[in-house]
Design an enzyme around this catalytic site. Structure first.
Site, PDB file in Angstrom:
ATOM      1  N   GLU A 227      -9.404   3.829  -1.837  1.00 29.35           N
ATOM      2  CA  GLU A 227      -8.213   3.591  -2.649  1.00 29.35           C
ATOM      3  C   GLU A 227      -8.551   2.836  -3.926  1.00 29.35           C
ATOM      4  O   GLU A 227      -9.604   2.223  -4.060  1.00 29.35           O
ATOM      5  CB  GLU A 227      -7.177   2.786  -1.854  1.00 29.35           C
ATOM      6  CG  GLU A 227      -6.755   3.417  -0.538  1.00 29.35           C
ATOM      7  CD  GLU A 227      -5.541   2.743   0.080  1.00 29.35           C
ATOM      8  OE1 GLU A 227      -4.781   2.081  -0.663  1.00 29.35           O
ATOM      9  OE2 GLU A 227      -5.354   2.867   1.301  1.00 29.35           O
TER      10      GLU A 227
ATOM     11  N   THR B  17      -9.074  -5.682   4.730  1.00 25.08           N
ATOM     12  CA  THR B  17      -8.911  -4.909   3.496  1.00 25.08           C
ATOM     13  C   THR B  17      -9.965  -5.423   2.528  1.00 25.08           C
ATOM     14  O   THR B  17      -9.978  -6.611   2.204  1.00 25.08           O
ATOM     15  CB  THR B  17      -7.510  -5.097   2.896  1.00 25.08           C
ATOM     16  OG1 THR B  17      -6.525  -4.700   3.847  1.00 25.08           O
ATOM     17  CG2 THR B  17      -7.352  -4.279   1.624  1.00 25.08           C
TER      18      THR B  17
ATOM     19  N   GLU C  27      -8.852  12.752   7.931  1.00 23.97           N
ATOM     20  CA  GLU C  27      -8.693  14.106   7.397  1.00 23.97           C
ATOM     21  C   GLU C  27      -9.823  15.044   7.813  1.00 23.97           C
ATOM     22  O   GLU C  27      -9.737  16.248   7.582  1.00 23.97           O
ATOM     23  CB  GLU C  27      -8.579  14.044   5.874  1.00 23.97           C
ATOM     24  CG  GLU C  27      -7.352  13.287   5.381  1.00 23.97           C
ATOM     25  CD  GLU C  27      -7.250  13.308   3.875  1.00 23.97           C
ATOM     26  OE1 GLU C  27      -7.240  14.417   3.293  1.00 23.97           O
ATOM     27  OE2 GLU C  27      -7.207  12.219   3.266  1.00 23.97           O
TER      28      GLU C  27
ATOM     29  N   HIS D  97      -3.642  14.082   0.963  1.00 23.59           N
ATOM     30  CA  HIS D  97      -3.814  13.134   2.069  1.00 23.59           C
ATOM     31  C   HIS D  97      -2.609  13.154   2.993  1.00 23.59           C
ATOM     32  O   HIS D  97      -2.753  13.150   4.220  1.00 23.59           O
ATOM     33  CB  HIS D  97      -4.031  11.717   1.534  1.00 23.59           C
ATOM     34  CG  HIS D  97      -4.019  10.688   2.620  1.00 23.59           C
ATOM     35  ND1 HIS D  97      -5.013  10.602   3.581  1.00 23.59           N
ATOM     36  CD2 HIS D  97      -3.127   9.696   2.926  1.00 23.59           C
ATOM     37  CE1 HIS D  97      -4.741   9.604   4.422  1.00 23.59           C
ATOM     38  NE2 HIS D  97      -3.608   9.052   4.039  1.00 23.59           N
TER      39      HIS D  97
ATOM     40  N   ASP E 100       0.852  -1.186   0.000  1.00 24.02           N
ATOM     41  CA  ASP E 100       0.000   0.000   0.000  1.00 24.02           C
ATOM     42  C   ASP E 100       0.889   1.238   0.000  1.00 24.02           C
ATOM     43  O   ASP E 100       1.722   1.410   0.908  1.00 24.02           O
ATOM     44  CB  ASP E 100      -0.911  -0.009   1.230  1.00 24.02           C
ATOM     45  CG  ASP E 100      -2.096   0.924   1.067  1.00 24.02           C
ATOM     46  OD1 ASP E 100      -2.275   1.460  -0.041  1.00 24.02           O
ATOM     47  OD2 ASP E 100      -2.843   1.110   2.041  1.00 24.02           O
TER      48      ASP E 100
ATOM     49  N   LYS F  85      -3.772  -1.874  10.523  1.00 23.86           N
ATOM     50  CA  LYS F  85      -4.243  -2.073   9.156  1.00 23.86           C
ATOM     51  C   LYS F  85      -4.661  -3.527   8.889  1.00 23.86           C
ATOM     52  O   LYS F  85      -5.098  -3.844   7.774  1.00 23.86           O
ATOM     53  CB  LYS F  85      -3.127  -1.709   8.166  1.00 23.86           C
ATOM     54  CG  LYS F  85      -2.657  -0.265   8.259  1.00 23.86           C
ATOM     55  CD  LYS F  85      -3.627   0.678   7.597  1.00 23.86           C
ATOM     56  CE  LYS F  85      -3.048   2.078   7.441  1.00 23.86           C
ATOM     57  NZ  LYS F  85      -3.898   2.943   6.598  1.00 23.86           N
TER      58      LYS F  85
ATOM     59  N   GLN G 132      -2.734   2.947  14.964  1.00 23.22           N
ATOM     60  CA  GLN G 132      -1.743   3.323  13.956  1.00 23.22           C
ATOM     61  C   GLN G 132      -0.788   4.396  14.471  1.00 23.22           C
ATOM     62  O   GLN G 132       0.430   4.317  14.253  1.00 23.22           O
ATOM     63  CB  GLN G 132      -2.459   3.815  12.695  1.00 23.22           C
ATOM     64  CG  GLN G 132      -1.519   4.246  11.576  1.00 23.22           C
ATOM     65  CD  GLN G 132      -2.274   4.778  10.362  1.00 23.22           C
ATOM     66  OE1 GLN G 132      -3.508   4.812  10.346  1.00 23.22           O
ATOM     67  NE2 GLN G 132      -1.535   5.184   9.343  1.00 23.22           N
TER      68      GLN G 132
ATOM     69  N   GLU H  15     -10.312   3.957   4.160  1.00 23.81           N
ATOM     70  CA  GLU H  15      -9.473   4.694   3.216  1.00 23.81           C
ATOM     71  C   GLU H  15      -9.906   4.322   1.803  1.00 23.81           C
ATOM     72  O   GLU H  15      -9.857   3.147   1.420  1.00 23.81           O
ATOM     73  CB  GLU H  15      -7.981   4.378   3.405  1.00 23.81           C
ATOM     74  CG  GLU H  15      -7.395   4.994   4.661  1.00 23.81           C
ATOM     75  CD  GLU H  15      -5.881   4.954   4.688  1.00 23.81           C
ATOM     76  OE1 GLU H  15      -5.282   5.703   5.481  1.00 23.81           O
ATOM     77  OE2 GLU H  15      -5.280   4.181   3.910  1.00 23.81           O
TER      78      GLU H  15
ATOM     79  N   ASP I 268      -8.898   0.251   2.644  1.00 26.01           N
ATOM     80  CA  ASP I 268      -7.839  -0.070   3.601  1.00 26.01           C
ATOM     81  C   ASP I 268      -8.317   0.347   5.000  1.00 26.01           C
ATOM     82  O   ASP I 268      -7.985   1.425   5.490  1.00 26.01           O
ATOM     83  CB  ASP I 268      -6.558   0.672   3.206  1.00 26.01           C
ATOM     84  CG  ASP I 268      -5.415   0.425   4.174  1.00 26.01           C
ATOM     85  OD1 ASP I 268      -5.369  -0.663   4.760  1.00 26.01           O
ATOM     86  OD2 ASP I 268      -4.580   1.334   4.349  1.00 26.01           O
TER      87      ASP I 268
ATOM     88  N   ARG J 286      -7.059   4.236  13.599  1.00 26.92           N
ATOM     89  CA  ARG J 286      -6.138   5.373  13.656  1.00 26.92           C
ATOM     90  C   ARG J 286      -5.412   5.488  14.992  1.00 26.92           C
ATOM     91  O   ARG J 286      -4.235   5.873  15.029  1.00 26.92           O
ATOM     92  CB  ARG J 286      -6.899   6.670  13.371  1.00 26.92           C
ATOM     93  CG  ARG J 286      -7.514   6.723  11.996  1.00 26.92           C
ATOM     94  CD  ARG J 286      -6.487   6.535  10.889  1.00 26.92           C
ATOM     95  NE  ARG J 286      -7.089   6.760   9.570  1.00 26.92           N
ATOM     96  CZ  ARG J 286      -6.466   6.556   8.427  1.00 26.92           C
ATOM     97  NH1 ARG J 286      -5.217   6.085   8.427  1.00 26.92           N
ATOM     98  NH2 ARG J 286      -7.070   6.793   7.273  1.00 26.92           N
TER      99      ARG J 286
END
Length: 411
Positions: free
Chosen positions: A198, A254, A361, A124, A117, A250, A237, A196, A230, A234
């Site tokens: 993607e 997925t 975000e 971002h 990834d 993570k 992470q 996320e 993904d 947070r």
């Protein structure tokens, strides 16, 4: 909106011809398929009706994954797409070869041995750094290499498979911890679960171990593209990615969309990339920077009350690195690639509030208004579309509660 979109027939016109793996009551083992509007076409059933397909290895469409077919390379993919298009135009698809999408169960299209990834959106990177670390800035390597990390393959699941909230360790207050004021650690269910939005390239023709490829030629190794969620815890992470990078944050899941949209189907939607202000090394440099993709991507979140919110709309043309460059960069170490490997682009975000491809975000430090994170029971749906007749369908999953609510706190 009062419900998530469910009919994506308009994404799959004759210009598309994607590939996937499906089963049904009539076709009771997973096998290779394509899709025309809302009709699933079982490819093993059309071989005798298309002489060109009889040159392919026997039984290739009866396998439970597309890996062997993908490995044949783009000439074979073109041959099959052309044969299907011809049968459709001439109305010669065998009657027993098609079933309505509602009668079919989709499966993972490929067996994934390696998943990387990357993080290709400048916006971002800027917003995520501010939200997670309190500092708005790009990684030191930005503009020279596409930053990335190795993902977990065992938790890659097909669209529709629920994802469970992970349990892990995180700071009670990450901003205070980084100031040295409160370094208390909690072990328990993540409190900041995120998506996320993607895209990912799917490798087709293998690249042997020890060999490299340039961005100029890397496209010959790409089978096609899927949408990818993904899922990211947070709080876990932020603690674990200093200094090495994401791991358990993570690994809970997925989610992949079921249809691989081929490299050739997306050729009409190529655009110029954002470009770089400095010279790139030879393996990443391209004679013409036209390998970007223009795909309109959206995120919808359905609450436990069935209210649906459109949380994001962004276009993939914002990505700073092309998928060909991602492949060339990782290949430069000589690792090689196998059919079915995934190379994801990272969160697709643009420079506006409604174009942020993840909740992180939307949770910038005060005085910014914080929206919070995902609650148990919500359903997250991605959609992707290039034009009438060419799209990705959807990529969705429900977030389930953690298997335990117990917590532990450090002294």
């Amino acid at each position: 909106m009062t419900s998530l979109q469910s009919d994506f027939g308009s994404h799959f016109g004759i210009e598309n011809i994607p590939f996937g793996i499906a089963s049904s009551d009539k076709h009771n083992h997973p096998q290779a398929v394509t899709r025309i509007e809302n009709n699933v076409v079982f490819l093993a059933d059309i071989v005798q009706s298309a002489s060109d397909l009889q040159s392919l290895p026997g039984g290739i469409f009866s396998q439970p994954t597309l890996n062997t077919f993908a490995a044949l390379g783009r000439p074979a993919h073109r041959l099959v797409r052309s044969a299907v298009q011809k049968l459709v135009k001439e109305n010669k698809l065998p009657e027993n070869s098609t079933e309505d999408i509602t009668k079919c169960q989709m499966h993972l299209p490929v067996s994934v041995a390696d998943f990387t990834d990357f993080s290709c959106s400048e916006y971002h990177n800027l917003n995520a750094g501010l939200a997670a670390m309190g500092r708005k800035g790009l990684p030191p390597s930005w503009g020279f290499i596409p930053p990335g990390y190795a993902g977990r393959c065992s938790s890659i699941k097909i669209s529709g498979t629920p994802v469970r909230r992970p349990i892990g360790q995180f700071w009670e207050d990450n901003m205070a911890a980084m100031r040295g004021e409160n370094k208390k650690i909690i072990y328990g269910p993540s409190r900041r679960m995120d998506y996320e939005m993607e895209l990912s390239a799917v490798i087709g023709k293998p690249l042997p171990y020890g060999q490299t490829v340039t961005a100029e030629n890397a496209g010959e190794h790409i089978f096609g593209f899927v949408m990818l969620n993904d899922w990211s815890a947070r709080d876990i992470q932020i603690l674990e990615m200093i200094p090495l990078g994401p791991l358990n944050s993570k690994n809970s899941g997925t989610t992949l969309s079921p249809w691989i949209i081929t490299y050739d189907a997306l050729e009409p939607f190529r655009v110029n990339g954002p470009g770089w202000k400095h010279t790139l090394p030879p393996h990443l440099a391209v004679e013409k920077d036209d390998r970007g993709l223009s795909i309109d991507l959206s995120v919808y979140v359905q609450s436990t009350d069935n209210d649906v919110t459109r949380a994001c709309v962004a276009n993939s043309k914002v990505l700073a690195w092309s998928f060909e460059q991602l492949l060339a960069h990782q290949a430069s170490a000589g690792c090689g690639f196998q059919a079915g490997d995934l190379l994801a682009c990272g969160t697709v975000s643009e420079d506006s509030d409604d174009a942020r491809g993840c909740m992180l975000e939307h949770n910038l430090p005060p005085p910014a208004v914080q929206r919070g994170y995902l609650a148990d029971g919500v359903v997250v749906q991605f959609t992707g579309r290039c034009s009438e007749g060419v799209g990705f369908g959807d990529c969705r999953a429900e977030l389930l509660p953690a298997i335990s609510t117990e917590t532990w706190t450090s002294e």
